[in-house]
Design an enzyme around this catalytic site. Sequence first.
Site: not given
Ligand SMILES: [Zn+2]
Ligand SMILES: [Zn+2]
Length: 380
Positions: A48-50, A70-71, A100, A103, A106, A114, A118, A178, A373
Amino acid sequence: MSGTAGLVIPCKAAVAWEAGKPLVMERVEVAPPQAMEVRMKVKYTSLCHTDLYFWEAKGQNPLFPRIFGHEAAGVVESVGEGVSDVAVGDHVLPVFTGECGECSHCQSEESNMCDLLRINTERGVMLSDGKSRFSIDGSPINHFLGTSTFSEYTVVHAGCLVKINPLAPMDKVCVLSCGISTGLGATLNVAKPKQGSSVAIFGLGAVGLAAAEGARIAGASRIIGVDLNPNRFEEAKKFGVNEFVNPKDHDRPVQQVIAEMTNGGVDRSVECTGNINAMVSAFECVHDGWGVAVLVGVPNKDAVFMTKPINLLNERTLKGTFFGNYKPRSDLPSVVDMYMNKKLEVDKFITHRVPFSDINKAFDLMVKGEGLRCIISMEE
Ligand SMILES: [Zn+2]
Ligand SMILES: [Zn+2]
């Protein structure tokens, strides 16, 4: 519990040692999960670009060595103390932002941000003890977004894992953890176009095309793609985009062009570039009285959004969204099911596949802006 539960697992991981340098395939040791953590075997991951942004490390504090990714999709190998929502063998998507369940965010129906889990791009360790679960010869390697999926095994907080339908093909649904869900949710959950309405999509990369896919699913009749790169228009047709505007082709602001095309403005717009001018255009191109613009793209941190307040008083709405407003654990299983029910088309986002050993090719493709992708298979 599996035979490896409680033990350190040595496995292959693609480690980024330096900003912008090719990843290096290393033998890493992955520690067992601690309380409220899960160790998963990654089956498929995508880029992913991130990942690219933090690997290039041009705009932030560099944190290396680090395992990006992360994907992904995979299978639970073992769980730490207190984990009850997932069990060994479950099919899961790790997510860069968690839920979670306790919180105020959530607990709110309206938020998915979250407090505890987060997204945190600066943290390279696990929350519970501030340590990494990855090491090479005893030296820690940083985590990324709490997911670090460019490794055969990874450890994730249980609140960042989504249990999915075990029949879902992991080499497809991994992309739902993602980018695709971000664009899709921006349209379906936030812009909420009505059947027969008009929607403008700014930026026709993977996230923008996922936003277009959302408009297609919602039954929008006019889906107007806006991009500076005319090469993207042909591909965008597959995602329901049926009209195109290239701002470079016009000598007046693109919001004016779109207003002329649509008798006063589109019903909805979704901005997926993060360019501040595109953000303003995306807002100013919606119809007065009912138009809604949704900002998805992440701008430069110093960017300032400027428009005349009268544009809002004339009953236009400006909204922003994070991860398509999806609460990961609660909502993503239904996104996977949308794919299983053939409502959401995921395959068309997957333009390339490489074995794990060729992960740097996925980076090359993304740097060149080729494809949407690239799926990285851990077992080939
Ligand atoms: Zn991503
Ligand atoms: Zn939370």
